[in-house]
Scaffold this motif. Structure first.
Motif, PDB file in Angstrom:
ATOM      1  N   MET A   1      -4.329  13.805   1.968  1.00 36.50           N
ATOM      2  CA  MET A   1      -5.099  12.753   1.331  1.00 36.50           C
ATOM      3  C   MET A   1      -4.758  11.384   1.934  1.00 36.50           C
ATOM      4  O   MET A   1      -5.623  10.576   2.239  1.00 36.50           O
ATOM      5  CB  MET A   1      -4.830  12.751  -0.176  1.00 36.50           C
ATOM      6  CG  MET A   1      -5.537  11.659  -0.933  1.00 36.50           C
ATOM      7  SD  MET A   1      -5.244  11.775  -2.708  1.00 36.50           S
ATOM      8  CE  MET A   1      -6.137  10.325  -3.266  1.00 36.50           C
ATOM      9  N   ILE A   2      -3.449  11.112   2.089  1.00 40.02           N
ATOM     10  CA  ILE A   2      -3.023   9.833   2.654  1.00 40.02           C
ATOM     11  C   ILE A   2      -3.478   9.709   4.097  1.00 40.02           C
ATOM     12  O   ILE A   2      -3.915   8.642   4.543  1.00 40.02           O
ATOM     13  CB  ILE A   2      -1.497   9.679   2.542  1.00 40.02           C
ATOM     14  CG1 ILE A   2      -1.091   9.592   1.062  1.00 40.02           C
ATOM     15  CG2 ILE A   2      -1.004   8.456   3.297  1.00 40.02           C
ATOM     16  CD1 ILE A   2       0.396   9.466   0.839  1.00 40.02           C
ATOM     17  N   ASP A   3      -3.410  10.829   4.856  1.00 37.60           N
ATOM     18  CA  ASP A   3      -3.780  10.795   6.269  1.00 37.60           C
ATOM     19  C   ASP A   3      -5.248  10.434   6.470  1.00 37.60           C
ATOM     20  O   ASP A   3      -5.628   9.945   7.543  1.00 37.60           O
ATOM     21  CB  ASP A   3      -3.503  12.152   6.926  1.00 37.60           C
ATOM     22  CG  ASP A   3      -2.002  12.427   7.023  1.00 37.60           C
ATOM     23  OD1 ASP A   3      -1.228  11.459   6.937  1.00 37.60           O
ATOM     24  OD2 ASP A   3      -1.626  13.604   7.169  1.00 37.60           O
ATOM     25  N   ASN A   4      -6.085  10.663   5.447  1.00 37.32           N
ATOM     26  CA  ASN A   4      -7.515  10.399   5.576  1.00 37.32           C
ATOM     27  C   ASN A   4      -7.926   9.059   4.955  1.00 37.32           C
ATOM     28  O   ASN A   4      -9.113   8.755   4.900  1.00 37.32           O
ATOM     29  CB  ASN A   4      -8.313  11.528   4.906  1.00 37.32           C
ATOM     30  CG  ASN A   4      -8.083  12.869   5.589  1.00 37.32           C
ATOM     31  OD1 ASN A   4      -7.936  12.933   6.812  1.00 37.32           O
ATOM     32  ND2 ASN A   4      -8.022  13.937   4.801  1.00 37.32           N
ATOM     33  N   SER A   5      -6.961   8.283   4.504  1.00 40.48           N
ATOM     34  CA  SER A   5      -7.287   7.018   3.838  1.00 40.48           C
ATOM     35  C   SER A   5      -6.550   5.871   4.517  1.00 40.48           C
ATOM     36  O   SER A   5      -5.316   5.791   4.452  1.00 40.48           O
ATOM     37  CB  SER A   5      -6.905   7.075   2.353  1.00 40.48           C
ATOM     38  OG  SER A   5      -7.029   5.799   1.754  1.00 40.48           O
ATOM     39  N   GLU A   6      -7.293   4.998   5.184  1.00 40.66           N
ATOM     40  CA  GLU A   6      -6.675   3.834   5.814  1.00 40.66           C
ATOM     41  C   GLU A   6      -6.057   2.911   4.760  1.00 40.66           C
ATOM     42  O   GLU A   6      -5.020   2.277   4.998  1.00 40.66           O
ATOM     43  CB  GLU A   6      -7.713   3.068   6.638  1.00 40.66           C
ATOM     44  CG  GLU A   6      -8.141   3.763   7.916  1.00 40.66           C
ATOM     45  CD  GLU A   6      -7.052   3.712   8.986  1.00 40.66           C
ATOM     46  OE1 GLU A   6      -6.041   3.038   8.780  1.00 40.66           O
ATOM     47  OE2 GLU A   6      -7.231   4.367  10.034  1.00 40.66           O
ATOM     48  N   MET A   7      -6.677   2.821   3.583  1.00 41.95           N
ATOM     49  CA  MET A   7      -6.145   1.964   2.537  1.00 41.95           C
ATOM     50  C   MET A   7      -4.778   2.449   2.064  1.00 41.95           C
ATOM     51  O   MET A   7      -3.831   1.663   1.909  1.00 41.95           O
ATOM     52  CB  MET A   7      -7.115   1.913   1.349  1.00 41.95           C
ATOM     53  CG  MET A   7      -6.645   1.006   0.212  1.00 41.95           C
ATOM     54  SD  MET A   7      -7.846   0.886  -1.131  1.00 41.95           S
ATOM     55  CE  MET A   7      -9.187   0.034  -0.288  1.00 41.95           C
ATOM     56  N   LEU A   8      -4.637   3.769   1.854  1.00 46.55           N
ATOM     57  CA  LEU A   8      -3.358   4.320   1.416  1.00 46.55           C
ATOM     58  C   LEU A   8      -2.313   4.214   2.524  1.00 46.55           C
ATOM     59  O   LEU A   8      -1.140   3.910   2.250  1.00 46.55           O
ATOM     60  CB  LEU A   8      -3.534   5.780   0.983  1.00 46.55           C
ATOM     61  CG  LEU A   8      -4.324   6.012  -0.305  1.00 46.55           C
ATOM     62  CD1 LEU A   8      -4.446   7.504  -0.585  1.00 46.55           C
ATOM     63  CD2 LEU A   8      -3.661   5.304  -1.484  1.00 46.55           C
ATOM     64  N   GLN A   9      -2.717   4.443   3.760  1.00 44.34           N
ATOM     65  CA  GLN A   9      -1.770   4.313   4.872  1.00 44.34           C
ATOM     66  C   GLN A   9      -1.291   2.868   5.003  1.00 44.34           C
ATOM     67  O   GLN A   9      -0.118   2.618   5.281  1.00 44.34           O
ATOM     68  CB  GLN A   9      -2.439   4.774   6.170  1.00 44.34           C
ATOM     69  CG  GLN A   9      -2.695   6.275   6.238  1.00 44.34           C
ATOM     70  CD  GLN A   9      -3.349   6.687   7.540  1.00 44.34           C
ATOM     71  OE1 GLN A   9      -3.338   5.949   8.523  1.00 44.34           O
ATOM     72  NE2 GLN A   9      -3.941   7.874   7.557  1.00 44.34           N
ATOM     73  N   ASN A  10      -2.194   1.925   4.798  1.00 39.54           N
ATOM     74  CA  ASN A  10      -1.804   0.518   4.844  1.00 39.54           C
ATOM     75  C   ASN A  10      -0.821   0.194   3.728  1.00 39.54           C
ATOM     76  O   ASN A  10       0.155  -0.545   3.925  1.00 39.54           O
ATOM     77  CB  ASN A  10      -3.042  -0.366   4.731  1.00 39.54           C
ATOM     78  CG  ASN A  10      -2.721  -1.839   4.864  1.00 39.54           C
ATOM     79  OD1 ASN A  10      -2.087  -2.267   5.819  1.00 39.54           O
ATOM     80  ND2 ASN A  10      -3.153  -2.636   3.892  1.00 39.54           N
ATOM     81  N   THR A  11      -1.053   0.764   2.535  1.00 37.16           N
ATOM     82  CA  THR A  11      -0.137   0.552   1.411  1.00 37.16           C
ATOM     83  C   THR A  11       1.241   1.117   1.715  1.00 37.16           C
ATOM     84  O   THR A  11       2.270   0.493   1.411  1.00 37.16           O
ATOM     85  CB  THR A  11      -0.706   1.203   0.135  1.00 37.16           C
ATOM     86  OG1 THR A  11      -1.983   0.625  -0.166  1.00 37.16           O
ATOM     87  CG2 THR A  11       0.229   0.999  -1.044  1.00 37.16           C
ATOM     88  N   SER A  31      -9.094  -2.401   5.678  1.00 37.97           N
ATOM     89  CA  SER A  31      -7.741  -1.866   5.640  1.00 37.97           C
ATOM     90  C   SER A  31      -7.264  -1.431   7.022  1.00 37.97           C
ATOM     91  O   SER A  31      -6.099  -1.620   7.377  1.00 37.97           O
ATOM     92  CB  SER A  31      -7.669  -0.680   4.664  1.00 37.97           C
ATOM     93  OG  SER A  31      -7.924  -1.093   3.346  1.00 37.97           O
ATOM     94  N   ALA A  32      -8.153  -0.829   7.809  1.00 33.41           N
ATOM     95  CA  ALA A  32      -7.767  -0.380   9.148  1.00 33.41           C
ATOM     96  C   ALA A  32      -7.358  -1.563  10.025  1.00 33.41           C
ATOM     97  O   ALA A  32      -6.372  -1.494  10.772  1.00 33.41           O
ATOM     98  CB  ALA A  32      -8.913   0.383   9.797  1.00 33.41           C
ATOM     99  N   THR A  33      -8.092  -2.677   9.899  1.00 34.55           N
ATOM    100  CA  THR A  33      -7.755  -3.872  10.677  1.00 34.55           C
ATOM    101  C   THR A  33      -6.441  -4.465  10.198  1.00 34.55           C
ATOM    102  O   THR A  33      -5.598  -4.884  11.006  1.00 34.55           O
ATOM    103  CB  THR A  33      -8.878  -4.915  10.552  1.00 34.55           C
ATOM    104  OG1 THR A  33     -10.105  -4.332  10.976  1.00 34.55           O
ATOM    105  CG2 THR A  33      -8.567  -6.134  11.394  1.00 34.55           C
ATOM    106  N   ARG A  34      -6.259  -4.498   8.895  1.00 34.85           N
ATOM    107  CA  ARG A  34      -5.009  -5.036   8.355  1.00 34.85           C
ATOM    108  C   ARG A  34      -3.813  -4.187   8.804  1.00 34.85           C
ATOM    109  O   ARG A  34      -2.760  -4.721   9.136  1.00 34.85           O
ATOM    110  CB  ARG A  34      -5.061  -5.064   6.819  1.00 34.85           C
ATOM    111  CG  ARG A  34      -5.848  -6.232   6.262  1.00 34.85           C
ATOM    112  CD  ARG A  34      -5.842  -6.229   4.755  1.00 34.85           C
ATOM    113  NE  ARG A  34      -6.432  -7.460   4.242  1.00 34.85           N
ATOM    114  CZ  ARG A  34      -5.747  -8.519   3.858  1.00 34.85           C
ATOM    115  NH1 ARG A  34      -4.439  -8.498   3.931  1.00 34.85           N
ATOM    116  NH2 ARG A  34      -6.358  -9.605   3.403  1.00 34.85           N
ATOM    117  N   ARG A  35      -4.003  -2.879   8.802  1.00 38.08           N
ATOM    118  CA  ARG A  35      -2.895  -2.005   9.203  1.00 38.08           C
ATOM    119  C   ARG A  35      -2.540  -2.224  10.671  1.00 38.08           C
ATOM    120  O   ARG A  35      -1.360  -2.265  11.035  1.00 38.08           O
ATOM    121  CB  ARG A  35      -3.284  -0.546   8.956  1.00 38.08           C
ATOM    122  CG  ARG A  35      -2.117   0.412   9.167  1.00 38.08           C
ATOM    123  CD  ARG A  35      -2.529   1.839   8.937  1.00 38.08           C
ATOM    124  NE  ARG A  35      -1.390   2.717   9.076  1.00 38.08           N
ATOM    125  CZ  ARG A  35      -1.455   3.938   9.594  1.00 38.08           C
ATOM    126  NH1 ARG A  35      -2.615   4.419  10.048  1.00 38.08           N
ATOM    127  NH2 ARG A  35      -0.359   4.679   9.690  1.00 38.08           N
TER     128      ARG A  35
END
Length: 476
Positions: A1-11, A31-35
């Motif tokens: 689930m985390i691997d498919n979510s840029e928002m969760l990965q950024n968190t 989120s992808a840009t922020r990460r």
């Protein structure tokens, strides 16, 4: 689930790096840009690869009283005004937005500011003969008007009936800690007992109409640190723990102890859309935990010229744990003549010490990072060109060092350990428990003082007469 979510990965990445996201909303910056920016930002600090270097303008009335950078804004006090400049981020041009605020013809003593709250604190001497020593003005950083959230426009600081200001030289420091404004006057005497020398602290909740205000003198308890809680505004700050510094050899004594400022308190506040206060970086250190540095001075009783400075680092989370440890050990609140938590129970496991060399500058502290300049020739200080050293005490980075690509990071990992080695002047082991990563610049800089915030490092240069010559900014 985390691997498919840029928002969760950024968190997850933010938690790992102990940072929080500020400024533009997630809908403005994906989120992808922020990460991606977060990882680039962290890599730049780890490798000492700054993106821009530029010089700040020196105003004619500048006296060299410098504050900041705080939230990407730099401030400097002049004879009759305070100058500000918003420092651009690595993704912006090097154009500066500068402005100045007059100080109303009174004597400027000190100032502090918090861009996230649009708050400017100006400390001046009151006009005429007054019962207090200082006026503290609560103003808008943007307009210089009275701050709209201030319960009163001026706070009166340091009652002359309680403290004798005439006999001893002392240092003054004003600081913004969230909703609190504090003023600290060090090395003062009470009017009732001239033999009692200590530090005088006054504190206000500047937004409260009821106005939390308390003032108390901390006696010079050599070799002791006291923790206070201000969780209940209806009561004065409560001492919750007393902890000891390491014991000294018989002919040595502590003469001073103080903490360095860690200016991250403003990061808990959302930024408004006014341009001069917009953060120059999308990330700030988390306020959940921070690095704290304490400087202690030691001298030999039989030879005052045998004087030594030491600096040690600890984490704020560790200090808070000592409240519970003190209560469990001694069964209650500290008393004036009661026991103290021995150094052996907390210090060696939670601190790392460094001997202070005259040829090294005072470190600047932000979040878990420190930066200081390294000198080689004591005779040339502070005119010589110097290298910069960045240390990162983030425990998450240290614990995962083996999983990182060390080929793209040049630096040194210093593993923490509990040592039994006893240093000169001390009667028990000091601490070296905190693991940190350090990197030293290959480039030489003309610098006498270093200041740091989330976006970069500010380097001030002085001449042989200690006059301010130049201010450079390294943007990461």
């Amino acid at each position: 689930m985390i691997d498919n979510s840029e928002m969760l990965q950024n968190t997850v990445d933010l938690g790992y790096l102990q940072m929080i996201s500020v400024g533009s909303s997630e809908t403005v910056v994906p989120s992808a840009t922020r990460r991606t920016r977060l990882r680039q930002y962290d890599a730049a600090w780890r490798r000492f690869e700054y993106k821009q270097k530029y010089s700040l303008p020196l105003f004619e009335s500048m006296l060299g009283s410098i504050r900041g950078p705080v939230g990407g804004i730099y401030g400097s006090g002049g004879e009759d005004c305070i100058h500000f400049a918003r420092l651009p981020s690595a993704s912006e041009s090097a154009d500066l937005r500068c402005w100045s605020h007059p100080v109303d013809g009174t004597d400027l003593v000190d100032f502090a500011f918090c861009p996230a709250q649009d708050l400017l604190i100006v400390v001046t001497s009151p006009p005429g003969i007054q019962s207090h020593e200082f006026d503290i003005h609560l103003r808008s950083l943007t307009t210089n008007d009275v701050h709209p959230d201030a319960a009163q426009s001026i706070l009166k600081a340091l009652d002359k009936d309680n403290v004798d200001h005439a006999r001893l030289p002392s240092d003054l420091k004003v600081q913004i800690l969230g909703n609190y404004v504090t003023i600290l006057r060090r090395t003062l005497q009470t009017t009732e007992n001239r033999d009692m020398v200590g530090d005088y602290l006054q504190m206000w909740d500047w937004k409260s109409k009821n106005g939390y205000q308390d003032k108390f003198l901390v006696p010079d308890c050599r070799g002791t640190m006291e923790l206070y809680s201000i969780s209940d505004k209806s009561k004065p700050p409560q001492c919750t723990a007393k902890i000891s510094l390491p014991s000294l050899m018989d002919d040595f004594s502590y003469t001073d102890a103080y903490t360095n400022e860690n200016p991250t308190s403003g990061s808990m506040f959302p930024y408004s859309q006014k341009s001069c206060r917009q953060p120059s970086c999308l990330f700030h250190p988390s306020t959940d935990d921070q690095l704290i540095t304490i400087v202690v001075s030691v001298f030999r009783d039989t030879n005052v010229n045998d004087f030594h400075l030491h600096r040690f680092f600890t984490r704020r989370s560790a200090l808070l744990e000592f409240e519970s440890l003190f209560s469990k050990t001694y069964g209650g609140q500290p008393t004036s003549n009661g026991p103290k938590l021995p150094w052996s129970m907390w210090g060696p496991q939670h601190t790392t010490w460094f001997r202070v060399r005259y040829i090294d500058s005072e470190p600047s502290l932000y979040g878990f990072r420190t930066v200081h300049s390294i000198g080689e020739s004591e005779s040339a200080f502070p005119v010589e060109s110097r290298r910069l050293c960045i240390r990162d005490f983030n425990p998450h980075l240290a614990w995962n060092y083996g999983a990182e690509d060390k080929f793209v990071w040049r630096g040194l990992l210093v593993q923490g350990e509990v040592t039994r080695t006893i240093s000169p002047q001390f009667a028990e082991p000091l601490g070296s428990a905190l693991t940190y990563r350090g990197v030293v610049s290959e480039e030489l800089f003309d610098v006498a003082e270093t200041l740091m915030d989330d976006s970069g490092i500010l380097l001030s240069k002085i001449d042989g007469s200690e006059d301010l010559q130049n201010i450079d900014v390294l943007v990461f």
